[in-house]
Design an enzyme around this catalytic site. Structure first.
Site, PDB file in Angstrom:
ATOM      1  N   GLU A  43     -15.359  -4.789  -1.772  1.00  0.00           N
ATOM      2  CA  GLU A  43     -15.144  -4.158  -0.467  1.00  0.00           C
ATOM      3  C   GLU A  43     -16.232  -3.140  -0.128  1.00  0.00           C
ATOM      4  OE1 GLU A  43     -11.236  -2.693  -1.158  1.00  0.00           O
ATOM      5  OE2 GLU A  43     -11.912  -0.813  -2.051  1.00  0.00           O
ATOM      6  N   GLU A 102      -7.722  -3.458  -9.913  1.00  0.00           N
ATOM      7  CA  GLU A 102      -9.035  -3.090  -9.402  1.00  0.00           C
ATOM      8  C   GLU A 102      -9.620  -2.110 -10.414  1.00  0.00           C
ATOM      9  OE1 GLU A 102     -10.749  -2.066  -5.001  1.00  0.00           O
ATOM     10  OE2 GLU A 102      -9.184  -0.743  -5.787  1.00  0.00           O
ATOM     11  N   GLU A 125       0.868  -1.175   0.000  1.00  0.00           N
ATOM     12  CA  GLU A 125       0.000   0.000   0.000  1.00  0.00           C
ATOM     13  C   GLU A 125       0.907   1.227   0.000  1.00  0.00           C
ATOM     14  OE1 GLU A 125      -3.299   0.729  -0.394  1.00  0.00           O
ATOM     15  OE2 GLU A 125      -2.378   2.728  -0.478  1.00  0.00           O
TER      16      GLU A 125
END
Lengths: 703, 703
Positions: A510, A504, A417
């Protein structure tokens, strides 16, 4: 002969429908089967123009092309023809992994060379390619005396629609694609109204524009999808919408920091501007136009990466059961009061997931929150230098886990991340990928949550496009494949760099765990399959079995359990997550489908589908010859009859049909599932009921 | 008070129904709840006699007792009462593994001490125990002057029935229990007609007798099952049938070699002669009478053995796909022309099974044919010294396999086929069990195929009873648990020696692969559950998914696939095989049930059942608190409504219901299966259709 007739037809149409500006046809190029024709014109003022004809029907009316520069005059008129070159190509290339093994790249092309009539007599080449499944063109800037580069302020590529089509669109956000799709007439597209979404960490929608792919259906039932291919050293293209004129115009993402859209050294080419054209909605999905417009495989053999199913320490954070940060202050993207919530990525918990993966034949385990930095990752202005891609948290023994995973035949999927601080990431890339290589990790999920640092840059601008590319090229050096989240949209790059495994770049699973707007509606994925999925593989992370989300009383998945299974076939990715908690798979016979379903395909066939309503896809697994079928529907129940004519002659398949239970409904009874075991061969057919928000999945194991 | 009333009742009944012989009641004993009463008498000639009363109903009318000896006069009359001792016991003991954790052993007992009136005044004690679920008695021989042992030629224990009951019986075979059960009136029992079964390697039926357990139902619907408990240093008891008098008389298995039935040193006790008595058929299964009549656990902690599911190299031999012997001449118990058939127990093939076991959470892998000797194991007169329990075949690397299994968390199950040459086996026992211990193997499947060597001994005689016991005791020294095939019938010994984990001793699954009589009929297991299963755990080896047996066109399993699943719950064993080939489980969602189902139980409840027709059992897994339900039917389709009242209050269970497909039928469509996923709680009920030869299985996973 056919070509000639079509040419005459197209001329005829231009006379009838042609825009009023006086222009003359320079040349035209038609696809191999004569399905699509591109006509190129120059207006009296020397403006480059084009139209697109599909089966005698004008789909793009006269549209102009041109550019504005920072330190030069704009280039959109005063051009004259230098030369025209016609090309034909018909090649078959192989996908190292993909929806199909062999891809045919068959088109007829035309390169139009133009030159300014007056000084500085700049040259501009326009490359056109006419495919039977769509058309594409791009611009080539040649050397210029006194200029080693150009700085583009705006590209004016027009797409003049020929009707007020129904459009499935997301706003032209410069930072994110994670919006719900809207279904409106083109005349009613209103991107501005989509600003300030409460669940987006970064969003910027400057114009009434849409992001691509954007898909449309004309009243006559023709399907168009607008996108771009091979986005390289350029900024992402949004399409500004003229609600009255029903015209789309390219609108490039700018760098507010640098004050331009694109700066590139000469000579240069732009990405391909693409229009996929299909009478049948399903043909959009079967089209490989985007990949065909990219360069051949540059990496050669990438057998170090194998398509796989994976589990991970991820969903439990979104459910608020554990946290990314060691101090247990972050869960589901929100700051929480730890309480009895624990850090997810502990050695012990990771081993639990490894055991589950091994016991089910899943290849990978994703571990998020393994490294230091998570306590300052979001909600802070200066996030440079916060994340460390080398240093595990104290409760995560990277070496021990790598060894444990290796012994169980499972691979750990690395997680990086960046919190949208790409410069920090770039500094550590070599070390980070090296660490992975040393520990036998061959794929990384990267993330870019938040507003880009430095300020004034956007996720979809040239600067970030080049960062995403750098990550891919650097990763390849260390035999690492990349699955980027908050990425730049896929544009077929996976052909050139097949370590571009998935991405993505859409509103994923999510959101169902915490979105304040009720989560993804049932129509979401029946739209995604015909829009975002045309761009490339999607890491949607299907497989939620505990659909009611017990830990999240205000949220629920808006699909049935059967649809969660179907997604493994419908939504393509070479890596497919079984995203729910191991304990939620306990005792679920439906798990067998996830255990069985393939992730790498010999061929794929769209059996039926309408954009936003339903879609059914059948795929043949490579090597095994097993087939898998997935079908999904929107909020409406449907009955479908599946003909198994796609199966090979004379082979009997052990089939398991997973379908909605009698009273299944995505809201009231999402988990009602029926599984039927039967034998199926070519020629058989089966009628299946899909519940509202439902679906079905079939595994066909060759006997 | 109640006791008194019952006593009066019983007296009353004796006057009404008592046999004509003039006798006087000596004493009686009644079960704790007063359900069952045993009356003991002496006739005028001093013959010991008894009757059994159940709820005011005579179930055993006046029956005599007595013995004949080799070197003494017989002992059946001329006895007088010395003393009567009444006993009461109420204990709760724990099964280390079993159908339930806690067992209540609650009875009222009576010991009748008798003595010959004339010299040599031999003493005989008879111990009676009255339980609410049945009755039991045994004989005690006391010291005798001038005799340190007795040699019994025959035991004359009579069971005088009170009606021509319907009986479920197998012939009184001295060598094997692997016959189909017959359903006839007692008056029609004809064991002799069952001689010379073509598929039995050893069979000897000298009399019109039956083996135990034999179960009967009276016209009034009362159920009786006759068996024996704690068969120690004695020969097995068959029951000779008097078709006219409707009387059963004990008929001990003899040794033709030694010329007697039993020789035992004094003092001595016989096994318990038992009658389980139940109004409801299911109560026979819930009864723990047999275990209660055995001695407490002698081994203490046996945590080195854990109940488990296992796979194995076994079914493939029965299908003729591979062989036990290295030279590939033996398959399916028949000599074959090898052709492309290979030796099954190769290192490579074993690893394949280990991988499958590990990937599905199964604890064990059985490997048959791993050791030398198989080429002379059957069809030879002199088989002494043929089998070697230490030396693997050249293609089987025992050390490598043990290591490989260990790393995968799987345990190899040893296999010892003795070919009915017990002396050869006893010579090697220590070395064989030591080899197992050294390689981390804690369970062995033993086999005794063929006629016993030495000639004149039978599987069920005292000499073999002592061999089977010796194997158990020796194995325990090396922390080895035994699953004997072609065994002596279980008589509850598992309480005393809990390494007695399971046994065959019935016509198992294997017959379905090659029996020339069409395999086990659908009624087989609905009978077994109420007969053989009352004796103890059964290693039936369920789980065939490829029911049509493609390799065996003349054979097929006579159940549906759903019934194969149900058997994991219905047929109890602490080790349960998933016996089909790994490839036949590929892509089968039904496999999830086998993966989930428990093998060790906190409690078990028989929800419904009629002998030979159908039975449904629910069992709660220890630790997890998960419940599993299995139901099976005979050749008749049925509809059942299952009430889930047995579930704990206020808990919701994730349920998966595996049931016969709409058109399922054990012959024409055995594999049609439907699986339904739902949520179930106490108070819910579900109506389920069972196909002919069908069944259903439900997993209830605690949320």
């Amino acid at each position: 002969m056919k070509r000639l007739i079509l040419t005459l037809f197209s001329l005829l149409f231009i006379l009838i429908f042609g825009s009023c500006a006086k222009e003359s046809l320079i040349s035209e190029v038609t696809s191999p089967k004569g399905t699509n024709t591109i006509n190129f014109f120059l207006s009296e003022q020397g403006e480059p123009m084009y139209t697109i004809i599909h089966e005698n029907q004008m789909v793009i009316d006269t549209s102009t092309m041109g550019f504005e520069f920072k330190d030069q005059e704009s280039l959109k008129s005063g051009l004259e023809l230098l030369n025209i070159t016609k090309t034909v190509e018909d090649e078959i290339w192989e996908m190292p992994w993909g929806e199909q093994k062999k891809v045919r790249n068959h088109y007829q092309g035309m390169i139009v060379s133009l030159k300014e009539s007056k000084t500085p007599n700049r040259k501009l080449n326009i490359h056109f390619k006419a495919y039977d499944d769509g058309v594409a063109f791009r611009y080539e800037f040649l050397e210029q005396e006194g200029h080693d580069s150009i700085t583009i302020m705006e590209e004016h590529t027009e797409f003049q629609l020929t009707g007020d089509h129904t459009a499935w669109w997301i706003p032209g956000d410069w930072d994110i694609y994670e919006q719900l799709y809207n279904t409106t007439k083109v005349s009613e597209i209103d991107a501005i109204s989509k600003r300030d979404h409460p669940n987006l960490a970064a969003t910027y929608i400057p114009e009434n524009a849409v992001n691509t792919p954007v898909t449309m259906r004309s009243d006559s039932g023709l399907h168009l999808s607008f996108h771009e291919a091979n986005l390289t050293d350029y900024s992402g293209m949004t399409l500004k919408v003229d609600n009255e004129a029903l015209k789309l115009t390219s609108d490039l993402v700018h760098s507010d920091r640098l004050g331009y859209a694109v700066k590139t050294s000469l000579p240069a080419v732009t990405p391909w501007r693409t229009i996929q054209i299909a009478d049948r909605a399903g043909d959009l999905i079967e089209s490989r136009l985007i990949e065909n417009l990219n360069e051949p495989n540059k990496l050669g053999d990438i057998s170090w990466f194998s398509p796989m199913k994976y589990v991970g320490i991820w969903w439990e954070m979104h459910l608020g059961l554990s946290t990314w940060d060691l101090e247990a202050t972050q869960a589901g993207g929100m700051t929480i009061d730890g309480g009895d919530v624990k850090h997810g990525a502990s050695t012990e918990n990771t081993k639990r997931y490894i055991d589950f993966a091994a016991a089910n034949g899943f290849g990978g385990v994703l571990v998020e929150g393994w490294n230091t930095g998570w306590n300052y990752w979001i909600g802070f202005e200066d996030r440079e230098g916060v994340f460390d891609f080398i240093t595990p948290y104290s409760d995560y023994d990277l070496g021990e886990i790598s060894e444990y995973a290796k012994n169980k035949g499972v691979e750990i999927i690395m997680h990086h991340e960046t919190s949208a601080a790409p410069r920090t990431y770039e500094k550590q890339m070599d070390a980070a990928y090296k660490l992975m290589q040393e520990n036998g990790m061959h794929s990384v999920k990267s993330g870019y949550v938040g507003k880009i640092i430095p300020k004034g840059e956007y996720h979809h601008g040239q600067w970030m496009v080049n960062h995403y590319r750098k990550a891919l090229e650097k990763a390849a050096e260390y035999e690492v494949a990349v699955n980027a989240h908050e990425p730049i949209k896929p544009t077929g790059l996976r052909r050139h760099l097949p370590n571009t495994i998935s991405a993505e770049g859409l509103r994923g699973q999510e959101f169902n765990a915490w979105a304040t707007d009720g989560g993804n509606p049932p129509e979401h994925l029946p739209i995604v399959a015909f829009t975002r999925m045309l761009a490339g593989p999607i890491d949607f992370t299907p497989g939620v079995f505990e659909i009611a989300l017990l830990q999240k009383p205000d949220n629920q998945i808006n699909t049935t359990l059967a649809q969660q299974l179907a997604l493994y076939v419908v939504i393509y990715s070479p890596i497919q997550m079984a995203c729910d908690l191991p304990e939620n798979y306990a005792g679920r016979p439906a798990l067998q489908f996830i255990r069985d379903v393939g992730v790498d395909w010999e061929q794929s066939k769209v059996l039926n589908g309408e954009v936003g309503d339903f879609v059914t896809i059948a795929r043949e697994e490579r090597k095994s010859g097993n087939w898998f079928v997935g079908g999904i529907t929107d909020e409406n129940a449907r009955e479908m009859t599946i003909d198994f004519d796609f199966l090979p002659e004379g082979k009997i398949f052990k089939a398991a049909l997973y379908r909605d239970g009698v009273d299944a409904h995505y809201r009231s009874n999402p988990q009602a599932l029926q599984i039927e075991q039967l034998e199926i061969k070519k020629g058989d057919s089966k009628t299946i009921k899909l519940a509202p928000g439902g679906g079905f999945a079939i595994s066909l194991i060759a006997k």
